[in-house]
Design a protein around this motif. Structure first.
Motif, PDB file in Angstrom:
ATOM      1  N   ALA A  93      -7.740   0.315   6.229  1.00 33.29           N
ATOM      2  CA  ALA A  93      -7.567  -0.453   4.991  1.00 33.29           C
ATOM      3  C   ALA A  93      -7.760  -1.943   5.253  1.00 33.29           C
ATOM      4  O   ALA A  93      -8.419  -2.642   4.466  1.00 33.29           O
ATOM      5  CB  ALA A  93      -6.179  -0.189   4.404  1.00 33.29           C
ATOM      6  N   ARG A  96      -0.594   6.987   9.921  1.00 32.61           N
ATOM      7  CA  ARG A  96      -0.380   5.792   9.098  1.00 32.61           C
ATOM      8  C   ARG A  96      -1.037   4.562   9.715  1.00 32.61           C
ATOM      9  O   ARG A  96      -1.675   3.769   9.010  1.00 32.61           O
ATOM     10  CB  ARG A  96       1.127   5.539   8.910  1.00 32.61           C
ATOM     11  N   GLN A 153      -5.817  10.967   3.208  1.00 34.71           N
ATOM     12  CA  GLN A 153      -4.988  11.166   2.005  1.00 34.71           C
ATOM     13  C   GLN A 153      -5.030  12.618   1.532  1.00 34.71           C
ATOM     14  O   GLN A 153      -3.998  13.194   1.169  1.00 34.71           O
ATOM     15  CB  GLN A 153      -5.465  10.239   0.889  1.00 34.71           C
ATOM     16  N   LEU A 166      -5.141   3.482  -2.338  1.00 36.74           N
ATOM     17  CA  LEU A 166      -3.951   3.116  -1.565  1.00 36.74           C
ATOM     18  C   LEU A 166      -3.010   2.221  -2.372  1.00 36.74           C
ATOM     19  O   LEU A 166      -1.955   1.825  -1.870  1.00 36.74           O
ATOM     20  CB  LEU A 166      -4.359   2.397  -0.278  1.00 36.74           C
ATOM     21  N   LEU A 181       0.814  -1.202   0.000  1.00 35.74           N
ATOM     22  CA  LEU A 181       0.000   0.000   0.000  1.00 35.74           C
ATOM     23  C   LEU A 181       0.856   1.265   0.000  1.00 35.74           C
ATOM     24  O   LEU A 181       1.951   1.303   0.568  1.00 35.74           O
ATOM     25  CB  LEU A 181      -0.926   0.016   1.222  1.00 35.74           C
ATOM     26  N   THR A 182       0.311   2.294  -0.610  1.00 34.15           N
ATOM     27  CA  THR A 182       0.909   3.624  -0.562  1.00 34.15           C
ATOM     28  C   THR A 182       0.150   4.428   0.478  1.00 34.15           C
ATOM     29  O   THR A 182      -1.047   4.699   0.316  1.00 34.15           O
ATOM     30  CB  THR A 182       0.823   4.314  -1.929  1.00 34.15           C
ATOM     31  N   LEU A 183       0.836   4.821   1.555  1.00 35.17           N
ATOM     32  CA  LEU A 183       0.156   5.370   2.719  1.00 35.17           C
ATOM     33  C   LEU A 183       0.517   6.831   2.938  1.00 35.17           C
ATOM     34  O   LEU A 183       1.615   7.272   2.596  1.00 35.17           O
ATOM     35  CB  LEU A 183       0.539   4.566   3.964  1.00 35.17           C
ATOM     36  N   ILE A 185     -10.074   7.098   5.271  1.00 39.78           N
ATOM     37  CA  ILE A 185      -8.909   6.965   4.390  1.00 39.78           C
ATOM     38  C   ILE A 185      -8.843   8.131   3.416  1.00 39.78           C
ATOM     39  O   ILE A 185      -7.769   8.730   3.213  1.00 39.78           O
ATOM     40  CB  ILE A 185      -8.967   5.627   3.632  1.00 39.78           C
ATOM     41  N   ARG A 186      -9.971   8.476   2.828  1.00 37.85           N
ATOM     42  CA  ARG A 186      -9.953   9.530   1.800  1.00 37.85           C
ATOM     43  C   ARG A 186      -9.495  10.857   2.381  1.00 37.85           C
ATOM     44  O   ARG A 186      -8.619  11.534   1.806  1.00 37.85           O
ATOM     45  CB  ARG A 186     -11.330   9.671   1.156  1.00 37.85           C
ATOM     46  N   VAL A 225      -4.767   4.617   9.244  1.00 35.72           N
ATOM     47  CA  VAL A 225      -5.142   4.349   7.850  1.00 35.72           C
ATOM     48  C   VAL A 225      -4.949   2.873   7.528  1.00 35.72           C
ATOM     49  O   VAL A 225      -5.793   2.250   6.848  1.00 35.72           O
ATOM     50  CB  VAL A 225      -4.324   5.240   6.892  1.00 35.72           C
TER      51      VAL A 225
END
Length: 881
Positions: free
Chosen positions: A518, A511, A873, A570, A504-506, A869-870, A514
């Motif tokens: 996820a 973190r 980000q 993600l 995943l790209t966090l 999450i959104r 999130v």
């Protein structure tokens, strides 16, 4: 009181009455007094306390009031009055008193409130105006009869009633009794009078009546499934004779004469114990045990099955084999009798902590001297098997209680001991608990078995206890797990989650939160089918004690699209691809795309009819408990927008547009083109007539807009006048959606009520972020719908009674809107408040009540976590310096 109001009675409303029931001097200690009851009677009271609807009716003299020499001094036991009143206030519960006394005397003597139904003169009187219902002949008969009765009998033994009289025989010697009985018989024979004989009284009335007829009438009036009737007199036998197998009849007194009652009670004091016990049992069932806060439950998941564990180490919810199947552990819905699987120190010590192990769904619960690790084992292939593993280590005695209750505890669950544990009997597929070396005892709990054992893990050959619950035909390795192979299975389970999280790209901040969000969303994705759950539970309430209790164990086109989009954002594509494959399968079985239902089961099948599980008390007394969801039959035309957004973002991420994705894109636009102008039920599924919802129109615009973006990106030719359609929908929204009086976009055309979903006018891109109409809509929603750390969906009447909390996803929409309009500090402030609402193990339910400070709704909720999450980000681009 209406049925809905009755069902919405809360525990606090009963607190003072319950306290008086328990503290009454005559009743004494209820628990101690109840132990003196016949065990079979107590068991029957326990069973009847769980009836979906119950009537408790009694006689008066000799039952809730003691027999005394002077009838005018027969006051009821205070404890019995308290219990009758308290029972009458419980949901789906009625009480009544059917007496030979006149209604006026009964009301004055009993001091019972209007919630308790009173029948006087053996049911001949049901209100104080009965005399007005007598015809001229009955009035004449009554006058003549009273005059003659007074002439031949002593005044002190006559009790005049509205429709007749009662002649009391108590205290008379045998000669005088016989004389009076003979005189009364002659008078009754000479007039159209209806006599009813009791042990120490003769009732005479110009109106034909009996306690049997009165009880039958009261039963029909209250429309109940079960009745408890308590009497002491000969006349009560007629009422007792009407009772069926689902009812209970009790007779007070020691006489040896035959009775239709099921049990005998010694005295009115024992009646008060029965009524008090029945109240406590039913209140406990209706309002649940002291409910564990929703947010303190943790999720077990493996991409196929789910289960919830409460902070005390009890698995309290686990459907099998599919997410929407019946649960074998349903304790979270209000009662241990609905099934659980508990481990805890035998001493009863409270747990210290509960946390997930690393980035996984493996859960660790710790007590002083005891540790338990719970997880769902990986299942190879596409089977419907469920394997729960519980690993116990420590040096204190551990009590294990395994109490599966099949089909939401609607049928008895029996078990048999095996060489390696216990097996559940009477199932279509094997269900077995492996615990080699543990000496389980099967304890009778009503009609079901509970397997119990006490063991010290450190004294076992391996220095620990491994419990493996295997459900399904492909669980042959369960014994291997329990006898030494558990380490390998746990490593596989850990590696699955750890390896996935590593892809995943966090964001740089929050973190861990999130990642937990996820993982939760990934656990709600049903890997064998590609379907996505909105939540793993049913009927966790949107308002404690209320009726807004829904089943979310299904795949909504909207929720599912938004969930896998969050994971795609993600960097995880597999869930999005699986969901679109699932949707293609559903469309292949649908006549045309505009006829898609809003939701389906994870296997793509249509839902069964929404039903109520009346035997379950509900979380914290929140009833009804529902399975299925009637929203399946609604028209929800917004669902095509989130699907097309997913197609846009996935194809952009992949850098290619497979033909089946282009086909899906065209099908979504085709559906919108045919129906966008129709009213619908909207995103919130209001149970009232459809309307022209603004969110729906915006999502129809999104469908076409994103489809055009896809076509442009990959050089595809739109199948029709898509640009014209997009502009037509946008113009419709901007013309009819903004309410000048309110200064905002509202819920629907022509209405003044605000709705958080209207924020999508700007969040979708239909309006620019700096458009004054969007800015004023953001301000209005913040002003009217935000309360502290949460934002409500709306305040208008949605056709359902009761209140609800603020929705976490609406809060994240407002955070996103703050970012859009440049209010970054406000966005960060509200995000931090949401972050503080995460449960101890990092999970979010659906809602939050800022007044009661309670977390509400099904748990964990996909909407809440995808919204978290959104905005995490988005805020990553605006980190404080």
């Amino acid at each position: 009181m209406s049925t809905v109001e009755h069902e919405s009675v809360t525990e606090s409303r009963l607190a003072s009455i319950a306290a008086s029931v328990r503290s009454s001097e005559l009743l004494g200690d209820l628990a101690e007094a109840s132990r003196e009851l016949d065990p079979a009677l107590f068991r029957r009271l326990f069973e009847l306390s769980r009836s979906p609807s119950l009537l408790v009716a009694t006689d008066y003299d000799g039952t809730i009031a003691p027999i005394v020499e002077m009838p005018g001094e027969a006051f009821p036991l205070e404890s019995s009055v308290d219990s009758m009143r308290a029972l009458a206030l419980l949901p789906a519960t009625s009480t009544g008193v059917i007496s030979g006394r006149s209604l006026r005397d009964l009301a004055a003597m009993s001091r019972l409130p209007r919630e308790v139904h009173l029948f006087g003169s053996h049911g001949g009187e049901t209100d104080t105006f009965t005399i007005n219902a007598l015809d001229e002949a009955q009035r004449a008969t009554l006058a003549a009869f009273r005059a003659e009765l007074t002439r031949v009998l002593p005044d002190e033994i006559i009790e005049h009633k509205t429709t007749g009289a009662a002649v009391h025989l108590r205290g008379l010697d045998e000669t005088e009794r016989l004389r009076i009985e003979s005189a009364v018989a002659e008078l009754a024979a000479a007039h159209p009078i209806h006599p009813t004989r009791g042990k120490q009284v003769i009732d005479l009335s110009v109106v034909p009546s009996s306690k049997a007829e009165a009880l039958t009438r009261l039963r029909a009036q209250t429309d109940v499934e079960s009745v408890v009737f308590i009497g002491d007199d000969t006349a009560d036998e007629f009422a007792l004779e009407t009772l069926g197998e689902n009812d209970l009849g009790l007779k007070v007194g020691h006489e040896s004469a035959a009775t239709h009652a099921d049990f005998r009670l010694r005295s009115p004091d024992e009646v008060s114990v029965v009524l008090g016990a029945l109240f406590e049992l039913r209140k406990s069932w209706l309002f649940g045990r002291r409910a564990t806060p929703i947010q303190r439950h943790s999720l077990l998941g493996n991409g196929q099955s789910t289960a919830l564990v409460d902070p005390s180490g009890s698995i309290c919810w686990m459907p099998h084999p599919l997410p929407h199947s019946a649960s074998m552990f349903s304790e979270i819905l209000g009662s241990e009798t609905a099934g659980f699987f508990a481990v805890a120190p035998a001493s009863g010590a409270a747990p210290l902590t509960q946390r997930y192990i690393g980035n996984s769904t493996l859960l660790e619960t710790r007590w002083a001297g005891l540790n338990c690790i719970d997880y769902l084992a990986p299942v190879d292939g596409y089977s419907d098997d469920t394997i729960v593993v519980r690993v116990l280590t420590g040096d204190v005695p551990v009590r294990i209680r395994f109490a599966p209750r099949l089909d939401y505890a609607t049928v008895p669950t029996r078990m048999a001991r095996t060489d390696e544990g216990v097996q559940v009997l009477g199932t279509s597929e094997p269900i077995e608990l492996y615990g080699p070396g543990i000496d389980f005892e099967l304890v009778e709990t009503g009609d079901s078995h509970t397997a119990e054992a006490t063991v010290v893990p450190s004294q076992q050959p391996d220095g620990r206890v491994v419990l493996v619950l295997a459900c399904g035909t492909g669980t042959g390795d369960a014994g291997f797990m329990a006898t030494g192979g558990e380490h390998y299975v746990r490593e596989r389970a850990l590696n699955f989650w750890t390896n996935w999280v590593d892809t995943l790209t966090l964001p740089a901040h929050h973190r861990e939160e999130v990642i937990r969000s996820a993982i939760t969303l990934r656990a709600l994705c049903h890997e064998p089918t590609g379907g996505v759950l909105a939540a793993p539970t049913t009927s966790l309430p949107e308002g404690i004690g209320g009726v807004r209790n829904w089943d979310y164990r299904y795949t909504w086109l909207r929720d599912g699209s938004m969930t896998v989009r969050a994971l795609l954002a993600l960097g995880s594509t597999g869930e999005a691809e699986g969901f679109l494959t699932w949707l293609s399968g559903v469309l292949a079985r649908t006549v045309s795309p505009e006829q898609l239902h809003p939701l389906y089961a994870v296997d793509g099948s249509a839902l069964t009819t929404e039903a109520v599980l009346a035997h379950l008390p509900g979380y914290a007394g929140s009833r009804p408990v529902r399975v299925g969801n009637a929203a399946e039959h609604q028209v929800q035309l917004d669902v095509f927008g989130p699907v097309t957004e997913l197609l846009d973002e996935l194809s952009d991420h992949l850098g290619e547009l497979p033909e089946n994705y282009w086909l899906l894109t065209c099908q979504m636009v085709e559906a919108v083109g045919k129906r966008w102008f129709e009213p619908d039920h909207g995103i919130w599924e209001a149970r009232r007539p459809p309307k022209h919802n603004i969110y729906t129109r915006v999502m129809c615009w999104v469908t076409v807009d994103r489809a055009l973006r896809i076509a442009h990106r990959f050089g595809r030719e739109p199948r029709g006048a898509w640009r014209q359609l997009r502009e037509e929908i946008a113009q419709d929204v901007l013309t009819y959606g903004f309410n000048e009086e309110v200064g905002a976009f509202t819920v629907a055309y022509g209405e003044t009520d605000l709705d958080s979903a209207a924020l999508f006018v700007g969040l979708s891109g239909l309006l620019e972020a700096d458009d004054p109409r969007f800015v004023s809509t953001v301000d209005a929603i913040e002003r009217e719908l935000r309360v502290g750390p949460t934002v409500f969906r709306y305040r208008y009447d949605d056709g359902m009674p009761g209140l609800e909390g603020g929705f976490h996803i609406c809060t994240t929409w407002l955070i996103e809107a703050f970012i859009k309009v440049g209010r970054i500090d406000d966005a960060w402030d509200l995000f931090r408040q949401v972050n503080n609402l995460l449960g101890p193990s990092g999970l979010l339910s659906e809602e939050y009540d800022p007044v009661a400070e309670e977390h509400l709704g099904n748990h964990p909720q996909a909407y809440s976590h995808l919204g978290y999450i959104r905005v995490a980000q988005l805020l990553d681009e605006h980190r404080p310096s």
